[in-house]
Motif scaffolding. Structure first.
Motif, mmCIF file in Angstrom:
data_model
loop_
_atom_site.group_PDB
_atom_site.id
_atom_site.type_symbol
_atom_site.label_atom_id
_atom_site.label_comp_id
_atom_site.label_asym_id
_atom_site.label_seq_id
_atom_site.Cartn_x
_atom_site.Cartn_y
_atom_site.Cartn_z
ATOM 1 N N ASN A 256 0.833 -1.361 -0.011
ATOM 2 C CA ASN A 256 -0.051 0.080 0.105
ATOM 3 C C ASN A 256 0.745 1.192 0.031
ATOM 4 O OD1 ASN A 256 -1.921 1.689 0.147
ATOM 5 N ND2 ASN A 256 -2.609 1.376 2.456
ATOM 6 N N VAL A 257 0.614 2.206 -0.935
ATOM 7 C CA VAL A 257 1.597 3.304 -1.083
ATOM 8 C C VAL A 257 0.691 4.625 -0.975
ATOM 9 C CG1 VAL A 257 3.267 2.124 -2.405
ATOM 10 C CG2 VAL A 257 1.455 3.486 -3.647
ATOM 11 N N TRP A 258 1.592 5.663 -0.503
ATOM 12 C CA TRP A 258 0.798 7.229 -0.315
ATOM 13 C C TRP A 258 1.928 7.832 -0.992
ATOM 14 C CZ3 TRP A 258 -2.919 10.221 0.374
ATOM 15 C CH2 TRP A 258 -2.644 11.593 0.864
ATOM 16 N N ILE A 259 1.510 8.321 -2.200
ATOM 17 C CA ILE A 259 2.618 9.163 -2.934
ATOM 18 C C ILE A 259 2.015 10.888 -3.114
ATOM 19 C CG2 ILE A 259 4.100 9.476 -4.832
ATOM 20 C CD1 ILE A 259 3.612 6.440 -5.389
ATOM 21 N N THR A 260 2.701 11.770 -2.730
ATOM 22 C CA THR A 260 2.501 13.169 -2.972
ATOM 23 C C THR A 260 3.447 13.847 -3.602
ATOM 24 O OG1 THR A 260 3.483 13.665 -0.776
ATOM 25 C CG2 THR A 260 1.371 12.947 -0.504
ATOM 26 N N ILE A 261 3.055 14.957 -4.053
ATOM 27 C CA ILE A 261 3.933 16.142 -4.554
ATOM 28 C C ILE A 261 3.303 17.510 -4.392
ATOM 29 C CG2 ILE A 261 2.723 15.868 -6.808
ATOM 30 C CD1 ILE A 261 5.398 16.773 -8.292
ATOM 31 N N HIS A 262 4.205 18.375 -3.981
ATOM 32 C CA HIS A 262 3.788 19.860 -3.757
ATOM 33 C C HIS A 262 4.993 20.772 -4.149
ATOM 34 C CE1 HIS A 262 5.850 18.583 -0.129
ATOM 35 N NE2 HIS A 262 6.094 19.918 0.319
ATOM 36 N N PRO A 263 4.575 21.820 -4.420
ATOM 37 C CA PRO A 263 5.647 23.008 -4.796
ATOM 38 C C PRO A 263 6.117 23.604 -3.434
ATOM 39 C CG PRO A 263 3.465 24.076 -5.069
ATOM 40 C CD PRO A 263 3.335 22.423 -4.871
ATOM 41 N N ILE A 264 7.520 23.753 -3.550
ATOM 42 C CA ILE A 264 8.392 24.061 -2.528
ATOM 43 C C ILE A 264 8.856 25.495 -2.643
ATOM 44 C CG2 ILE A 264 8.387 21.722 -1.375
ATOM 45 C CD1 ILE A 264 11.221 21.592 -2.382
ATOM 46 N N LYS A 265 9.334 26.106 -1.622
ATOM 47 C CA LYS A 265 10.031 27.324 -1.789
ATOM 48 C C LYS A 265 11.714 27.026 -0.991
ATOM 49 C CE LYS A 265 10.773 32.318 -1.303
ATOM 50 N NZ LYS A 265 9.890 33.580 -0.823
ATOM 51 N N ILE A 266 12.548 26.837 -1.669
ATOM 52 C CA ILE A 266 14.003 26.603 -1.365
ATOM 53 C C ILE A 266 14.832 27.495 -1.749
ATOM 54 C CG2 ILE A 266 13.492 24.185 -1.373
ATOM 55 C CD1 ILE A 266 15.268 24.122 -4.088
ATOM 56 N N ILE A 267 14.356 28.848 -2.372
ATOM 57 C CA ILE A 267 15.026 29.978 -2.695
ATOM 58 C C ILE A 267 14.750 31.149 -2.255
ATOM 59 C CG2 ILE A 267 16.286 30.979 -5.096
ATOM 60 C CD1 ILE A 267 16.559 28.517 -6.122
ATOM 61 N N GLU A 268 15.210 32.002 -1.749
ATOM 62 C CA GLU A 268 14.799 33.336 -1.329
ATOM 63 C C GLU A 268 14.249 34.212 -2.401
ATOM 64 O OE1 GLU A 268 16.484 37.102 1.130
ATOM 65 O OE2 GLU A 268 17.260 35.351 1.308
ATOM 66 N N SER A 269 14.876 34.281 -3.609
ATOM 67 C CA SER A 269 14.595 35.077 -4.729
ATOM 68 C C SER A 269 13.283 34.618 -5.458
ATOM 69 C CB SER A 269 15.518 35.216 -5.593
ATOM 70 O OG SER A 269 15.842 33.944 -6.107
ATOM 71 N N ALA A 270 12.876 33.232 -5.126
ATOM 72 C CA ALA A 270 11.597 32.747 -5.685
ATOM 73 C C ALA A 270 10.290 33.535 -5.277
ATOM 74 C CB ALA A 270 11.355 31.305 -5.755
ATOM 75 N N PRO A 271 9.507 34.170 -6.302
ATOM 76 C CA PRO A 271 8.122 34.948 -5.719
ATOM 77 C C PRO A 271 7.238 33.915 -5.293
ATOM 78 C CG PRO A 271 8.470 34.722 -8.206
ATOM 79 C CD PRO A 271 9.620 34.217 -7.884
ATOM 80 N N VAL A 272 6.563 34.346 -4.277
ATOM 81 C CA VAL A 272 5.366 33.641 -3.897
ATOM 82 C C VAL A 272 3.950 33.829 -4.377
ATOM 83 C CG1 VAL A 272 4.158 33.167 -1.776
ATOM 84 C CG2 VAL A 272 6.744 33.793 -1.704
ATOM 85 N N PRO A 273 3.538 33.128 -5.399
ATOM 86 C CA PRO A 273 2.228 33.397 -6.010
ATOM 87 C C PRO A 273 1.107 33.405 -4.938
ATOM 88 C CG PRO A 273 2.909 30.920 -6.233
ATOM 89 C CD PRO A 273 4.097 31.602 -5.474
ATOM 90 N N GLU A 274 -0.095 33.861 -5.506
ATOM 91 C CA GLU A 274 -0.962 34.126 -4.628
ATOM 92 C C GLU A 274 -1.875 32.874 -4.400
ATOM 93 O OE1 GLU A 274 -5.470 36.713 -4.568
ATOM 94 O OE2 GLU A 274 -4.261 36.601 -6.131
ATOM 95 N N PHE A 275 -1.804 31.858 -5.543
ATOM 96 C CA PHE A 275 -2.242 30.625 -5.440
ATOM 97 C C PHE A 275 -1.303 29.689 -5.982
ATOM 98 C CE2 PHE A 275 -5.907 33.238 -6.508
ATOM 99 C CZ PHE A 275 -6.567 33.112 -5.353
ATOM 100 N N PRO A 276 -0.983 28.502 -5.294
ATOM 101 C CA PRO A 276 0.122 27.348 -5.690
ATOM 102 C C PRO A 276 0.070 27.144 -6.891
ATOM 103 C CG PRO A 276 -1.627 26.221 -4.447
ATOM 104 C CD PRO A 276 -2.007 28.083 -4.296
ATOM 105 N N ILE A 277 1.046 27.017 -7.735
ATOM 106 C CA ILE A 277 1.384 26.479 -9.002
ATOM 107 C C ILE A 277 1.066 24.932 -8.869
ATOM 108 C CG2 ILE A 277 3.089 25.606 -10.690
ATOM 109 C CD1 ILE A 277 4.575 28.131 -10.259
#
Length: 582
Positions: free
Chosen positions: A265-286
């Motif tokens: 039985n598996v549980w696999i997820t993916i989500h956007p992350i911010k690992i870089i300070e210069s990356a803009p933060v979108p209003e809604f996640p990509i």
């Protein structure tokens, strides 16, 4: 007495020329068919099913008896040259061959083939087909709906289908070769020169040798993503990755392989992350998603999402190897306009007239290191550095290049430290005499704009949990455009889970619409024997944005094939959205 020499070629020479031409045409045909199934001619056919598929791409449909000659009990694999040799022996199925076979099946000689007669033929020649498959064939070409076929028309259809397969194979091959040429052609002369005249630092350059110009229904899927209660007791393995924007290839991403030694039985997820300070933060996640494949067949894909942008899927997977391909629609990850951006300065000269990198560039290199550190251990393994180099230049790191890295930069446990990675880029700047062009190509290919902001990429994190399996392996295997690896599977998922409707103005066109909680996809299916331009009108949709900046796209769909018309997402996730396409 002298003899005047004839200017005409001898019959033997003429035959030899014709034979050589035919062999060249056959090899090209075989190459196109082979590259429809594999990425490179050095790969091998490892199953009887793949051999059948490759032969069918060349218009051949051998009998089971013939196949046993080419794929015996002792056969483990076939090379491309073996495949060419088989094609020389196995004749292309012609209209006359089909006519003879059909006459044998047409027991009463009335010039028509019934369902039972066609079923008998289709289960004795080539791949076995079910009765429902044969019924579908009859329904597709039976214009007067009398339940039987005029076999002469059916023969013509079969031959034209084989020709369409060959034409499609050639297009796929040409596309792959253009991509290889684009990545490597401009590199050849310069890479030879750079290895010969590298100057004081003999190391593999992280920057590319060749330049690249990067510049109606309402969703009812309201169930939210929720993780298993006892997840802390499961085996956990993870990896980072990234979507990169490329003006020529669209969205490019890492891809992965999951190996389960036992079913689990598996549980696999993916989500956007911010690992870089210069990356803009979108209003809604990509948006992110995962498509899970086994033996080149779609197993499942993520549908549910939580409020923070994490997509996941839970289910039972059999033991074996799986290909995991991340996906994003491109509705929110789009090419930005950099014309108003001020170009940051990457290099300068110090008091001793020595080329040095600037503080802002050093910071960008550190961020680039974080982006390339896929396992998050603060070091770059050879595999991680290889992925970095593939994105920068389209080239893998050769053994001799990695040996030079090991000899010249700081390593820890055989992996490149952040200090060593910075030093590689410093040496690059020094050897280029302060010319920042190559440095910019590396930065822009990884999603940085001219102001050194990461706005053309989206880092993500994939987590894999297994309940019954401990010895799990999960690793990155490549980096490639999503269009190359995913389009067919996206179409398959939409057709399997979406709703279908007839096109408003095209008889043989079906529109399949999948509407998830936060994304929708429209696929056009062409059931005719000719390419068709399809106009899709989604202008009646509400609170929607698309991946192609229009709600009324026109898409060309090949014969008997499918194509993605567009993806849609809500502009404002706080409001209701409605998808209406026709």
């Amino acid at each position: 007495m002298s003899r005047r020499q004839s200017s005409r070629p001898s019959s033997a020479a003429s035959y030899s020329s014709r034979s050589s031409t035919l062999d060249g045409e056959l090899r090209l045909e075989c190459k196109a068919a082979f590259l429809c199934l594999f990425d490179d001619l050095s790969e091998e056919i490892t199953s009887k099913e793949d051999l059948i598929s490759a032969l069918q791409q060349t218009g051949r449909n051998p009998t089971n008896r013939s196949l046993t000659k080419y794929w015996t009990r002792d056969t483990r694999s076939l090379t491309f040259d073996d495949f060419v040799h088989i094609c020389k022996k196995e004749p292309v199925t012609t209209a006359d061959d089909l006519m003879k076979a059909f006459r044998k099946v047409d027991l009463n000689g009335d010039g028509y083939i019934s369902l039972d007669e066609l079923y008998k033929l289709m289960t004795t020649r080539g791949e076995r087909m079910s009765k429902s498959d044969v019924q579908d064939i009859i329904e597709e070409v039976d214009e007067n709906r009398d339940g039987r076929l005029d076999y002469r028309e059916f023969c013509n259809m079969m031959i034209s289908t084989a020709e369409d397969c060959k034409k499609l194979s050639l297009k796929v091959m040409e596309k792959k070769e253009r991509r290889k040429q684009r990545r490597g052609n401009a590199d050849d002369n310069r890479s030879v020169t750079s290895r010969r005249d590298q100057g004081p630092h003999d190391y593999p350059k992280p920057s590319p040798r060749g330049k690249r110009d990067l510049k109606p229904a309402v969703s009812s899927r309201s169930s939210k993503l929720s993780e298993p209660r006892n997840l802390r007791e499961w085996t956990h393995i993870r990896s980072n990755g990234c979507f990169f924007l490329d003006q020529e290839e669209g969205i490019v991403s890492h891809k992965y392989q999951l190996y389960l030694p036992t079913a689990s039985n598996v549980w696999i997820t993916i989500h956007p992350i911010k690992i870089i300070e210069s990356a803009p933060v979108p209003e809604f996640p990509i948006d992110t998603a995962l498509f899970i494949l086994k033996n080149k067949k779609l197993v499942t894909f993520t549908e549910q999402r939580d409020s923070k942008g994490k997509y996941g899927v839970r289910g039972d997977l059999e033991a074996g190897k799986y290909t995991i391909i991340p996906f994003s629609t491109g509705c929110r990850l789009k090419v930005s306009n950099h014309r108003n951006k001020q170009e940051a300065k990457l290099v300068k000269t110090d008091r001793d007239d020595k080329v040095v990198i600037t503080k802002v560039f050093r910071k960008a290199i550190e961020e680039l290191f974080q982006l390339s550190d896929l396992d998050g251990n603060g070091l770059l393994s050879r595999q991680e550095f290889n992925m970095f180099n593939l994105r920068s230049s389209g080239e893998e790191v050769a053994d001799d290049e990695w040996n030079v890295v090991e000899e010249n930069v700081e390593l820890e446990d055989g992996e490149i430290t952040k200090k060593g990675f910075i030093r590689l880029n410093e040496m690059e700047a020094e050897d280029n005499g302060g010319d920042a062009e190559d440095l910019w190509v590396t930065l822009t290919s990884h999603g940085f704009n001219k102001n050194l902001e990461l706005d053309q990429a989206c880092p993500y994190k994939i987590d894999v949990y297994t309940e019954e399996c401990d010895d799990v392996e999960f690793k990155v295997t490549g980096i490639e455009p999503l269009s190359d690896s995913l389009n067919d599977y996206v179409c398959e998922s939409v057709m399997a889970k979406g709703e279908s409707s007839n096109s408003r103005d095209k008889r043989d066109i079906l529109l399949h619409t999948y509407i998830g909680e936060t994304r929708a996809t429209v696929v056009a299916e062409n059931k005719s024997r000719s390419p068709v331009k399809v106009n899709v009108d989604c202008s009646g949709s509400r609170n929607c944005s698309s991946n192609i900046d229009t709600l009324e796209p026109t898409v060309t769909v090949p014969a008997n094939s499918t194509a993605i018309a567009l993806h849609l997402m809500p502009e404002d996730e706080r409001s209701d959205w409605c998808v209406k396409c026709e």
